[in-house]
Write a protein that holds these residues in place. Structure first.
Motif, PDB file in Angstrom:
ATOM      1  N   VAL A 356      -0.152  10.572   2.861  1.00 27.21           N
ATOM      2  CA  VAL A 356       1.389  11.563   3.787  1.00 27.21           C
ATOM      3  C   VAL A 356       2.264   9.801   5.039  1.00 27.21           C
ATOM      4  N   LEU A 357       1.259   8.855   4.924  1.00 24.51           N
ATOM      5  CA  LEU A 357       1.640   7.467   6.194  1.00 24.51           C
ATOM      6  C   LEU A 357       2.199   6.697   5.896  1.00 24.51           C
ATOM      7  N   ARG A 358       1.732   6.496   4.917  1.00 24.77           N
ATOM      8  CA  ARG A 358       2.389   5.705   3.855  1.00 24.77           C
ATOM      9  C   ARG A 358       4.123   6.424   3.501  1.00 24.77           C
ATOM     10  N   GLN A 359       4.281   7.367   2.665  1.00 26.25           N
ATOM     11  CA  GLN A 359       5.317   8.181   2.617  1.00 26.25           C
ATOM     12  C   GLN A 359       6.423   7.906   3.250  1.00 26.25           C
ATOM     13  N   LEU A 360       5.774   8.671   4.844  1.00 22.67           N
ATOM     14  CA  LEU A 360       6.657   8.524   6.007  1.00 22.67           C
ATOM     15  C   LEU A 360       7.230   7.212   6.115  1.00 22.67           C
ATOM     16  N   ALA A 361       6.543   5.718   6.209  1.00 22.74           N
ATOM     17  CA  ALA A 361       6.946   4.775   6.358  1.00 22.74           C
ATOM     18  C   ALA A 361       8.061   4.612   4.643  1.00 22.74           C
ATOM     19  N   ILE A 362       7.774   5.015   4.154  1.00 24.92           N
ATOM     20  CA  ILE A 362       8.645   4.354   3.155  1.00 24.92           C
ATOM     21  C   ILE A 362       9.970   5.344   3.334  1.00 24.92           C
ATOM     22  N   HIS A 363       9.448   6.373   3.927  1.00 26.11           N
ATOM     23  CA  HIS A 363      11.405   7.426   3.874  1.00 26.11           C
ATOM     24  C   HIS A 363      11.892   6.646   5.191  1.00 26.11           C
ATOM     25  N   ALA A 364      11.023   5.844   5.815  1.00 25.26           N
ATOM     26  CA  ALA A 364      11.679   5.431   7.564  1.00 25.26           C
ATOM     27  C   ALA A 364      11.988   3.930   7.070  1.00 25.26           C
ATOM     28  N   GLU A 365      11.943   3.516   5.898  1.00 24.57           N
ATOM     29  CA  GLU A 365      12.431   2.002   5.934  1.00 24.57           C
ATOM     30  C   GLU A 365      11.415   0.688   6.773  1.00 24.57           C
ATOM     31  N   VAL A 366      10.477   1.099   7.018  1.00 21.84           N
ATOM     32  CA  VAL A 366       9.439   0.478   7.709  1.00 21.84           C
ATOM     33  C   VAL A 366       7.859   0.358   7.163  1.00 21.84           C
ATOM     34  N   PRO A 367       7.078  -1.476   7.223  1.00 24.95           N
ATOM     35  CA  PRO A 367       6.377  -2.307   6.910  1.00 24.95           C
ATOM     36  C   PRO A 367       4.788  -1.205   7.518  1.00 24.95           C
ATOM     37  N   VAL A 368       3.992  -0.923   6.172  1.00 29.87           N
ATOM     38  CA  VAL A 368       2.773  -0.788   6.999  1.00 29.87           C
ATOM     39  C   VAL A 368       1.336  -1.834   6.622  1.00 29.87           C
ATOM     40  N   GLN A 369       0.668  -1.569   7.314  1.00 33.13           N
ATOM     41  CA  GLN A 369      -0.905  -2.839   6.868  1.00 33.13           C
ATOM     42  C   GLN A 369      -2.212  -1.653   6.798  1.00 33.13           C
ATOM     43  N   ALA A 370      -2.945  -2.339   6.257  1.00 32.79           N
ATOM     44  CA  ALA A 370      -4.234  -1.603   6.337  1.00 32.79           C
ATOM     45  C   ALA A 370      -5.310  -2.441   7.027  1.00 32.79           C
ATOM     46  N   PHE A 371      -6.397  -2.193   7.433  1.00 29.79           N
ATOM     47  CA  PHE A 371      -6.991  -2.599   8.840  1.00 29.79           C
ATOM     48  C   PHE A 371      -8.490  -2.182   7.925  1.00 29.79           C
ATOM     49  N   VAL A 372      -9.091  -2.667   7.673  1.00 26.97           N
ATOM     50  CA  VAL A 372     -11.472  -2.528   7.181  1.00 26.97           C
ATOM     51  C   VAL A 372     -11.840  -3.641   7.955  1.00 26.97           C
ATOM     52  N   VAL A 373     -12.899  -3.095   8.575  1.00 25.13           N
ATOM     53  CA  VAL A 373     -13.899  -4.283   9.578  1.00 25.13           C
ATOM     54  C   VAL A 373     -14.396  -4.392   8.606  1.00 25.13           C
ATOM     55  N   ARG A 374     -14.345  -6.173   9.262  1.00 23.59           N
ATOM     56  CA  ARG A 374     -15.582  -7.098   8.117  1.00 23.59           C
ATOM     57  C   ARG A 374     -17.006  -5.611   7.882  1.00 23.59           C
ATOM     58  N   SER A 375     -17.379  -6.026   6.429  1.00 26.29           N
ATOM     59  CA  SER A 375     -18.520  -5.469   6.318  1.00 26.29           C
ATOM     60  C   SER A 375     -19.950  -5.439   7.001  1.00 26.29           C
ATOM     61  N   ASP A 376     -19.925  -6.970   8.159  1.00 28.42           N
ATOM     62  CA  ASP A 376     -20.803  -7.271   8.349  1.00 28.42           C
ATOM     63  C   ASP A 376     -20.501  -7.132  10.374  1.00 28.42           C
ATOM     64  N   MET A 377     -19.938  -7.096  10.606  1.00 28.24           N
ATOM     65  CA  MET A 377     -19.584  -6.455  11.773  1.00 28.24           C
ATOM     66  C   MET A 377     -19.251  -4.791  12.237  1.00 28.24           C
TER      67      MET A 377
END
Length: 435
Positions: A356-377
């Motif tokens: 849903v967030l990605r679709q909102l960003a597409i409609h708003a013509e805004v780039p989005v990124q993703a964050f996942v913490v390192r598996s050892d942190m």
């Protein structure tokens, strides 16, 4: 829709005027009032009308604002919520803080939240917060203060006296942090912080009829102003970006589109776990939802159709410390808001809510990124999982990438708050928000 320049000017002013959660809520309340939101009192009966806009505060440090939907509309579309938190890590004044040593008056402080302590040294510090006092006729009342000017400092120990400081600098919170306010000429035993605050209220704030200051909730803060910095003004530098930036974005998005079913929640005490009457783990939001939708079945059906965007800053990949990030999940400043994901439920994002967030960003013509913490942190958390657990509302965690989070001065991209504003404005007006 505001331009990025106008938006950032408002953001900088809000950051500067909000040294504590109390001031942030007061400033949000004022802006919402100017846009037609009516202030409700929790202790009074509510008469809510579809299409009308309301707000309510708790403890003076948390606020919820919304536009009331028709019940049939809410049952079909749910409500659209944006959540953030009003508090930031800081140094709070202890209840009996008076210290007098070697000719100096200092105040004892308690570390609030996960403070990055080293940057607090050698800064021009001011003092702000809430003072509660008894009037001459016996009433209890409170007053917000913001001294604004530099009134204190925590001096570093000279390198000549600590030759290893650049190899290892550890901070003892009890010993090293009490700020110096002034040198005393009279008997130091006569200094009483409550009498000092009484004098300040009377002389600087013009408050009259004070019998006695009984208590206070005060914190130190850096007087350096929020600013656009960098050769091309690519960055916003300020205290309290985490998370007043998100509060401001949520408020401006709500003001931009106060449509029925839109709601903003900005709560206190996230930095210490949210477990309070006005925190996300407390009953504040559920109490408001229960008064909006009194029937349990109706409320459950509305919640099932709703979505919460939990907005809280994310960690940008630091060019000097790239190994602190997963190589495929290193958010870059000015490249768009960050969807925060953790399969151990430190964030509440699911594949559906992320879509849903990605679709909102597409409609708003805004780039989005993703964050996942390192598996050892270890991974931090937000109000997202807490609110989702307390209410059952599907949630996505998102935030602008930031450097030096929890420092006395943080850094974000000059474009990212505006990008988030465009997404949240779209979220409030787009219905239904389904893939």
């Amino acid at each position: 829709m505001q331009s990025v320049t106008v938006f950032n000017e408002g953001l900088l002013a809000f950051l500067q005027a909000s040294p504590t959660p109390y001031h942030a809520v007061k400033n949000m309340q004022q802006q919402l009032k100017e846009k037609g939101f009516s202030l409700l009192n929790e202790g009074e009966a509510w008469d809510l009308h579809p299409g009308s806009s309301y707000m309510v505060t708790r403890n003076g440090s948390s606020i919820i604002a919304w536009t009331m939907p028709e019940q049939d509309q809410a049952l079909e579309d749910g409500i659209r919520l944006v959540g953030a938190h009003t508090d930031s890590p800081c140094l709070k004044v202890k209840p009996q803080p008076e210290l007098s040593r070697y000719g100096y008056i200092q105040l004892g402080v308690e570390v609030y939240g996960g403070v990055l302590l080293n940057p607090w040294f050698d800064r021009d510090l001011s003092l702000a917060g809430k003072v509660t006092y008894r009037t001459v006729d016996g009433r209890l009342t409170s007053h917000l203060i913001d001294m604004q000017r530099a009134v204190a400092v925590i001096p570093s120990l000279a390198i000549h006296l600590d030759r290893e400081v650049n190899q290892s600098k550890s901070v003892n919170a009890q010993r090293d942090l009490p700020p110096i306010l002034w040198q005393f000429n009279d008997d130091p035993e006569k200094f009483d912080v409550r009498n000092w605050l009484k004098d300040y209220l009377e002389q600087d704030e013009g408050v009259t009829s004070i019998d006695q200051v009984l208590d206070f909730d005060l914190c130190f803060y850096d007087t350096q102003k929020a600013a656009l910095i960098g050769m091309n003004e690519d960055f916003i530098a300020s205290a309290r970006l985490d998370n007043l930036l998100s509060c401001y974005v949520a408020m401006q998005s709500l003001i931009e589109a106060p449509l029925p079913g839109s709601m903003m929640i900005c709560t206190d005490h996230e930095e210490v776990g949210s477990a309070s009457t006005c925190g996300a783990e407390g009953p504040f939001l559920n109490d408001v939802l229960a008064r909006m939708f009194p029937g349990t079945e109706t409320r459950t059906r509305v919640i099932s159709q709703s979505l919460l965007i939990s907005a809280d800053n994310a960690h940008g990949i630091h060019p000097n410390y790239p190994d602190k990030h997963d190589a495929n999940h290193g958010p870059i400043l000015n490249k768009g808001p960050v969807i925060k994901i953790n399969n151990n439920q430190r964030y509440a994002t699911t594949s559906d809510s992320s879509a849903v967030l990605r679709q909102l960003a597409i409609h708003a013509e805004v780039p989005v990124q993703a964050f996942v913490v390192r598996s050892d942190m270890a991974c931090g958390s937000t109000i997202g999982p807490i609110t989702a657990t307390r209410t059952g509302i599907p949630t996505v965690d998102v935030g602008v990438p930031t450097f030096a989070m929890h420092s006395i001065r943080e850094l974000a991209g000059a474009k990212d708050a505006w990008y988030l504003y465009k997404i949240l404005s779209r979220f409030y007006v787009q219905r239904p928000y389904v893939v």
